[in-house]
Design a protein around this motif. Structure first.
Motif, PDB file in Angstrom:
ATOM      1  N   LEU A 100       0.858  -1.187   0.000  1.00  0.00           N
ATOM      2  CA  LEU A 100       0.000   0.000   0.000  1.00  0.00           C
ATOM      3  C   LEU A 100       0.890   1.231   0.000  1.00  0.00           C
ATOM      4  N   THR A 101       0.374   2.323  -0.531  1.00  0.00           N
ATOM      5  CA  THR A 101       1.029   3.618  -0.354  1.00  0.00           C
ATOM      6  C   THR A 101       0.094   4.508   0.455  1.00  0.00           C
ATOM      7  N   MET A 102       0.635   5.568   1.006  1.00  0.00           N
ATOM      8  CA  MET A 102      -0.156   6.423   1.891  1.00  0.00           C
ATOM      9  C   MET A 102       0.102   7.894   1.581  1.00  0.00           C
ATOM     10  N   THR A 103      -0.966   8.686   1.625  1.00  0.00           N
ATOM     11  CA  THR A 103      -0.874  10.141   1.508  1.00  0.00           C
ATOM     12  C   THR A 103      -1.289  10.762   2.832  1.00  0.00           C
ATOM     13  N   THR A 104      -0.523  11.729   3.297  1.00  0.00           N
ATOM     14  CA  THR A 104      -0.888  12.469   4.512  1.00  0.00           C
ATOM     15  C   THR A 104      -0.866  13.960   4.212  1.00  0.00           C
ATOM     16  N   ASP A 105      -1.746  14.683   4.851  1.00  0.00           N
ATOM     17  CA  ASP A 105      -1.782  16.136   4.638  1.00  0.00           C
ATOM     18  C   ASP A 105      -2.476  16.796   5.814  1.00  0.00           C
ATOM     19  N   GLY A 106      -1.838  17.780   6.381  1.00  0.00           N
ATOM     20  CA  GLY A 106      -2.436  18.534   7.477  1.00  0.00           C
ATOM     21  C   GLY A 106      -2.903  19.887   6.995  1.00  0.00           C
ATOM     22  N   GLY A 107      -3.874  20.450   7.675  1.00  0.00           N
ATOM     23  CA  GLY A 107      -4.375  21.762   7.273  1.00  0.00           C
ATOM     24  C   GLY A 107      -5.474  22.243   8.188  1.00  0.00           C
ATOM     25  N   GLN A 108      -6.109  23.318   7.773  1.00  0.00           N
ATOM     26  CA  GLN A 108      -7.199  23.904   8.549  1.00  0.00           C
ATOM     27  C   GLN A 108      -8.285  24.366   7.597  1.00  0.00           C
ATOM     28  N   ARG A 109      -9.519  23.984   7.878  1.00  0.00           N
ATOM     29  CA  ARG A 109     -10.664  24.419   7.096  1.00  0.00           C
ATOM     30  C   ARG A 109     -11.740  24.938   8.042  1.00  0.00           C
ATOM     31  N   LYS A 110     -12.115  26.197   7.851  1.00  0.00           N
ATOM     32  CA  LYS A 110     -13.159  26.823   8.659  1.00  0.00           C
ATOM     33  C   LYS A 110     -12.848  26.714  10.149  1.00  0.00           C
ATOM     34  N   GLY A 111     -11.577  26.936  10.482  1.00  0.00           N
ATOM     35  CA  GLY A 111     -11.167  26.944  11.880  1.00  0.00           C
ATOM     36  C   GLY A 111     -10.976  25.581  12.497  1.00  0.00           C
ATOM     37  N   CYS A 112     -11.111  24.514  11.716  1.00  0.00           N
ATOM     38  CA  CYS A 112     -10.980  23.153  12.234  1.00  0.00           C
ATOM     39  C   CYS A 112      -9.686  22.520  11.725  1.00  0.00           C
ATOM     40  N   GLU A 113      -8.781  22.209  12.647  1.00  0.00           N
ATOM     41  CA  GLU A 113      -7.536  21.547  12.285  1.00  0.00           C
ATOM     42  C   GLU A 113      -7.815  20.089  11.895  1.00  0.00           C
ATOM     43  N   HIS A 114      -7.032  19.564  10.955  1.00  0.00           N
ATOM     44  CA  HIS A 114      -7.196  18.165  10.581  1.00  0.00           C
ATOM     45  C   HIS A 114      -5.894  17.595  10.036  1.00  0.00           C
ATOM     46  N   MET A 115      -5.757  16.277  10.112  1.00  0.00           N
ATOM     47  CA  MET A 115      -4.646  15.551   9.514  1.00  0.00           C
ATOM     48  C   MET A 115      -5.238  14.382   8.732  1.00  0.00           C
ATOM     49  N   VAL A 116      -5.189  14.481   7.430  1.00  0.00           N
ATOM     50  CA  VAL A 116      -5.807  13.478   6.557  1.00  0.00           C
ATOM     51  C   VAL A 116      -4.817  12.345   6.307  1.00  0.00           C
ATOM     52  N   LYS A 117      -5.308  11.104   6.380  1.00  0.00           N
ATOM     53  CA  LYS A 117      -4.490   9.933   6.030  1.00  0.00           C
ATOM     54  C   LYS A 117      -5.291   9.057   5.068  1.00  0.00           C
ATOM     55  N   VAL A 118      -4.691   8.715   3.937  1.00  0.00           N
ATOM     56  CA  VAL A 118      -5.379   7.923   2.916  1.00  0.00           C
ATOM     57  C   VAL A 118      -4.448   6.827   2.408  1.00  0.00           C
ATOM     58  N   PHE A 119      -4.965   5.584   2.318  1.00  0.00           N
ATOM     59  CA  PHE A 119      -4.249   4.476   1.693  1.00  0.00           C
ATOM     60  C   PHE A 119      -4.594   4.428   0.209  1.00  0.00           C
ATOM     61  N   HIS A 120      -3.635   3.988  -0.600  1.00  0.00           N
ATOM     62  CA  HIS A 120      -3.856   3.754  -2.031  1.00  0.00           C
ATOM     63  C   HIS A 120      -3.350   2.356  -2.373  1.00  0.00           C
ATOM     64  N   PHE A 121      -4.053   1.682  -3.276  1.00  0.00           N
ATOM     65  CA  PHE A 121      -3.671   0.311  -3.608  1.00  0.00           C
ATOM     66  C   PHE A 121      -4.124  -0.018  -5.026  1.00  0.00           C
ATOM     67  N   GLY A 122      -3.427  -0.966  -5.634  1.00  0.00           N
ATOM     68  CA  GLY A 122      -3.757  -1.381  -7.001  1.00  0.00           C
ATOM     69  C   GLY A 122      -4.840  -2.443  -7.019  1.00  0.00           C
ATOM     70  N   VAL A 123      -5.880  -2.222  -7.809  1.00  0.00           N
ATOM     71  CA  VAL A 123      -6.974  -3.185  -7.964  1.00  0.00           C
ATOM     72  C   VAL A 123      -7.441  -3.170  -9.418  1.00  0.00           C
ATOM     73  N   THR A 124      -8.432  -3.962  -9.717  1.00  0.00           N
ATOM     74  CA  THR A 124      -9.060  -3.933 -11.043  1.00  0.00           C
ATOM     75  C   THR A 124     -10.512  -3.510 -10.897  1.00  0.00           C
ATOM     76  N   ASP A 125     -11.031  -2.813 -11.905  1.00  0.00           N
ATOM     77  CA  ASP A 125     -12.432  -2.393 -11.863  1.00  0.00           C
ATOM     78  C   ASP A 125     -13.341  -3.540 -12.305  1.00  0.00           C
ATOM     79  N   LYS A 126     -14.627  -3.260 -12.444  1.00  0.00           N
ATOM     80  CA  LYS A 126     -15.591  -4.312 -12.771  1.00  0.00           C
ATOM     81  C   LYS A 126     -15.366  -4.916 -14.151  1.00  0.00           C
ATOM     82  N   ASP A 127     -14.646  -4.181 -15.015  1.00  0.00           N
ATOM     83  CA  ASP A 127     -14.350  -4.689 -16.356  1.00  0.00           C
ATOM     84  C   ASP A 127     -12.982  -5.344 -16.438  1.00  0.00           C
TER      85      ASP A 127
END
Length: 336
Positions: A100-127
């Motif tokens: 897996l690979t991971m993306t992280t990003d911190g920031g602030q939106r409308k006065g709310c602090e956040h730290m986003v973490k997302v996994f990415h992985f290789g798959v196949t679609d329905k076709d």
């Protein structure tokens, strides 16, 4: 009729349908919970009455009591989130991927602090075509230092990894290259904490890498942005700040009010028109042509352009070109 039997006084829908209602209610982002549950109850009432079931058979009160309330909808939003995470984990396990690979990003939106973490992985679609799947872990806030951010990532990753096959490793990381969350700072700490594989790699955000040449070219040609700087970039920043403040204080209705007043003055003031024609004839002629064109609503177009317009800063990708485009297209109302 058994679903809404008299005297139950509690939600009658099965869990899977409550999850569905909670998922649909998320489309009403920004709307009130009270409005959501009222709409659910009203829809149930209309359907029941439409198929001929009368008040004497099922009372309106019984229908209201049988529909979910605000707390139930809120509770099942957590069920939806857990359900989606488990579905994605099962998808990863069945796909056969080992990394897996991971993306992280911190920031602030409308006065709310956040730290986003997302996994990415290789798959196949329905076709059967190869594609990339994504799994958002959470947006929980944390401290600002690289150690605190790495610890927060470990806390978010741990329960997800427990649902994945033991042979699956996290071998890639991407994110910002500045601040405490810079990937070059948190990557070695994530290896130490056992979150990432020892042979893993990191990649700094390509979008930021692309914006840097643009920033350097702009500075060389026109000068820097910032307080006390007399450049077109600072002009755009000041103009957008002005309109955002108006929007914050009175919404787009207040901007409409000022825009209407401007049109009124421009149509009745020879001095303003003469000044605009002398200072910026091309922009003034284009603006007057737009006013005279019945197919254009100048005020609505102006306020429409203001929606979702971010402050232009060189480090925020695409915000400067969009702000400059707005400034050029709306120079006359901005100037006056």
């Amino acid at each position: 009729m058994e679903l809404f039997k008299e005297g139950r006084g509690k939600t009658v829908f099965q869990s899977r349908y409550l999850r569905f209602l909670s998922a649909v209610s998320l489309q009403n982002s920004g709307g009130s919970d009270n409005g959501t549950v009222t709409l659910i109850a009203a829809t149930a009432l209309v359907l029941i009455r439409s198929i001929g079931i009368t008040e004497s058979e099922i009372s309106t009160e019984s229908i209201a009591n049988g529909c979910p309330g605000e707390s139930t909808i809120a509770e099942y939003e957590y069920h939806v989130a857990a359900h989606l995470v488990m579905m994605q984990c099962r998808r990863i396990n069945l796909s056969g991927v080992k990394y897996l690979t991971m993306t992280t990003d911190g920031g602030q939106r409308k006065g709310c602090e956040h730290m986003v973490k997302v996994f990415h992985f290789g798959v196949t679609d329905k076709d059967g075509n190869p594609t990339i799947g994504h799994l958002a872990l959470d947006v929980d806030t944390c401290g600002k230092s690289s150690a605190e951010i790495a610890a927060a990532i470990k806390k978010s990753v741990a329960p997800i990894k427990s649902l994945l096959r033991p042979d699956i490793k996290i071998n890639g990381l991407t994110g910002d290259s500045g601040g405490g969350g810079a990937v070059q700072h948190i990557h070695p700490k994530l290896i130490e904490l056992g979150v990432m594989d020892k042979n893993s790699k990191y990649l700094r955000c390509i979008m930021h890498a692309l914006s840097k040449p643009f920033e350097n070219a702009c500075k060389s040609a026109f000068g820097e942005q910032g307080l006390g700087k007399c450049t077109v970039f600072q002009l755009a920043y000041s103009a957008i700040t002005l309109f955002r403040k108006l929007n914050e204080q009175g919404g787009l209705e207040l901007v409409d009010k000022y825009s209407s007043k401007l049109l009124e003055v421009l149509n009745n003031s020879e001095g303003w028109e003469a000044e605009g024609t002398e200072m910026f004839p091309q922009a003034m002629n284009a603006y007057k042509a737009k006013i005279d064109d019945d197919d254009h609503d100048t005020i609505k177009e102006f306020t429409k352009d203001l929606r979702n317009l971010q402050l232009p800063v060189m480090t925020r990708w695409k915000t400067v070109p969009k702000a400059l485009e707005f400034l050029v297209d709306n120079w006359v109302p901005t100037y006056f």
